[in-house]
Scaffold this active site. Structure first.
Site, PDB file in Angstrom:
ATOM      1  N   ASP A   1      -7.959   0.543  10.649  1.00 25.31           N
ATOM      2  CA  ASP A   1      -6.779   1.382  10.850  1.00 25.31           C
ATOM      3  C   ASP A   1      -6.999   2.827  10.425  1.00 25.31           C
ATOM      4  OD1 ASP A   1      -5.206  -0.478  12.059  1.00 25.31           O
ATOM      5  OD2 ASP A   1      -4.138  -1.086  10.257  1.00 25.31           O
TER       6      ASP A   1
ATOM      7  N   ARG B   1      -0.995   1.669  16.016  1.00 26.45           N
ATOM      8  CA  ARG B   1      -1.344   2.810  15.177  1.00 26.45           C
ATOM      9  C   ARG B   1      -1.277   4.154  15.926  1.00 26.45           C
ATOM     10  NH1 ARG B   1       0.240  -0.226  12.026  1.00 26.45           N
ATOM     11  NH2 ARG B   1      -0.984  -1.356  10.460  1.00 26.45           N
TER      12      ARG B   1
ATOM     13  N   ASP C   1       0.816  -1.216   0.000  1.00 27.22           N
ATOM     14  CA  ASP C   1       0.000   0.000   0.000  1.00 27.22           C
ATOM     15  C   ASP C   1       0.850   1.266   0.000  1.00 27.22           C
ATOM     16  OD1 ASP C   1      -2.262  -1.586   0.085  1.00 27.22           O
ATOM     17  OD2 ASP C   1      -2.452  -1.482   2.257  1.00 27.22           O
TER      18      ASP C   1
ATOM     19  N   SER D   1      -2.326  -9.840   3.232  1.00 23.04           N
ATOM     20  CA  SER D   1      -2.204  -8.565   3.917  1.00 23.04           C
ATOM     21  C   SER D   1      -1.715  -8.854   5.331  1.00 23.04           C
ATOM     22  CB  SER D   1      -3.559  -7.854   3.957  1.00 23.04           C
ATOM     23  OG  SER D   1      -3.459  -6.649   4.693  1.00 23.04           O
TER      24      SER D   1
END
Length: 407
Positions: A125, A96, A16, A177
């Site tokens: 996220d 995060r 990404d 992922s």
């Protein structure tokens, strides 16, 4: 878009964020892109990162060592709370906020016009990043490529990367992922999107932190953990800081098949998703801490703490780390840890954790009271009066019911 001249990107080097760099430059008037990678223990993923970032078009890369802060300020408080989300030990969830905090700090120092993250519009996220950014910089523009571009799948991302000659470490066949840090590794996508498919634990390259219970050794292994006020301070008699301790527990737990979790969970954005998590060291740590608390917490505190741990876990999962309620709950949890000091021994065997002893100088367990042997401070005859008073509401209700029915 012409007003955006400099963007700070939360960068992992994965698919990404690798394609986001050239996409930003294409769609935001050839803006400068500064990449920021937060090192939270994702061992092996930092190699060659600067070369890949610059090859993708970044002007510079910050690699910030956040490991100790991550463990001490995010992981340990969550573990002390006994918090999880539907059985998941929150590995990505609390990584995060700390990264977003550092991205904002660098954006301010660099005089950036915006920050950017690579979270998808279907995931959790995006919420975690943006709530943390809003907390520290409510005025800062947030760019969200997945909610702006025409790319719809990971295959299309790879197409874009190949067309722009962007170096990748994956291919279409291994394109799970994944998110990795010191605490865990998550797997999503490909065959896992069908809940009917059994995870391919024995497939080369799938598991990275350990092995499946089937292939774990036939001989058990013991670990002994010591805690001081709920903080792990030593492993097998050797004192070490929590980050090092978790890394060593990952090795021990991994080789014994500990900490694999396959779940269909309820995402914050409303859909269900299927994921497989590896959390070998964290699973051992949670278990040991929980066992120690059975000795050191009184009934009312233990039960209320367990009740509030559900709320704590939901707050962390939902991106509310910096919320007043999470901070208030952490204050409560910290007060409960005052006497959570002692050591715990566990036997590990093919994915199982078996209690093998627990000791604490603040133990509320008294053998002289609980013993089945003769003597002791507790007189069994004392129970008569207790049951009479405790059962009085039940007795009165029964009398009223009988009178009502004419008995």
């Amino acid at each position: 878009m012409s007003e955006i001249k400099k963007v700070v990107l939360a960068y992992s080097g994965g698919l990404d964020t690798s394609i986001i760099i050239p996409w930003l430059k294409e769609h935001y008037n050839n803006c400068e892109v500064i990449a920021v990678c937060g090192n939270v223990g994702q061992k092996g993923e930092l190699e060659g990162l600067e070369e890949r970032a610059k090859a993708s078009g970044a002007s510079k890369l910050y690699v910030e060592d956040l490991t100790d802060e991550f463990v001490e300020d995010y992981v340990i408080p969550t573990m002390q709370a006994g918090a999880d989300y539907e059985g998941y030990l929150l590995g990505t969830s609390f990584a995060r906020p700390i990264l977003a905090k550092r991205v904002v700090e660098i954006a301010r120092a660099e005089g950036a016009d915006a920050v950017c993250h690579g979270s998808t519009g279907k995931g959790n996220d995006q919420v975690r990043f943006e709530l943390a950014i809003m907390h520290f910089a409510p005025d800062l523009k947030i760019i969200t490529p997945w909610r702006e571009w025409d790319i719809q799948s990971r295959d299309e991302e790879i197409d874009y990367a190949e067309a722009h000659h962007i170096p990748l470490k994956i291919n279409r066949e291994t394109n799970y992922s994944k998110d990795k840090n010191l605490w865990h590794l998550s797997h999503e996508g490909l065959d896992l999107e069908d809940p009917g498919n059994e995870p391919q634990y024995d497939k080369p390259g799938f598991l990275e932190l350990g092995v499946s219970p089937k292939t774990a050794p036939d001989k058990s292994e013991f670990v002994e953990l010591a805690f001081e006020k709920g903080v792990p301070v030593s492993l097998n008699g050797e004192k070490m800081k929590p980050a090092v301790l978790i890394a060593k527990l990952n090795e021990i737990g991994g080789r014994n098949g500990i900490g694999l979790y396959d779940v269909v969970e309820n995402r914050l954005v409303g859909m269900k998703s299927r994921g497989v998590y590896e959390t070998p060291g964290g699973t051992i740590l949670y278990k040991a801490h929980e066992v120690l608390e059975t000795l050191t917490l009184d009934k009312l505190t233990a039960h209320k703490k367990r009740e509030l741990s559900i709320t704590f876990g939901e707050l962390v999962y939902d991106g509310q780390w910096f919320s007043p309620l999470r901070k208030a709950l952490s204050a409560f949890v910290t007060s409960t840890q005052e006497n959570v000091t002692g050591k715990v021994r566990l036997e590990l065997y093919k994915g199982n954790m078996i209690n093998a002893g627990v000791w604490s100088p603040y133990s509320l367990y008294r053998e002289d009271i609980a013993t089945f042997a003769a003597g002791g401070d507790y007189k069994q005859s004392d129970a008569t009066g207790f049951i009479s008073i405790y059962g009085l509401p039940t007795k009165v209700q029964a009398i009223v019911n009988n009178e009502k029915e004419g008995k």
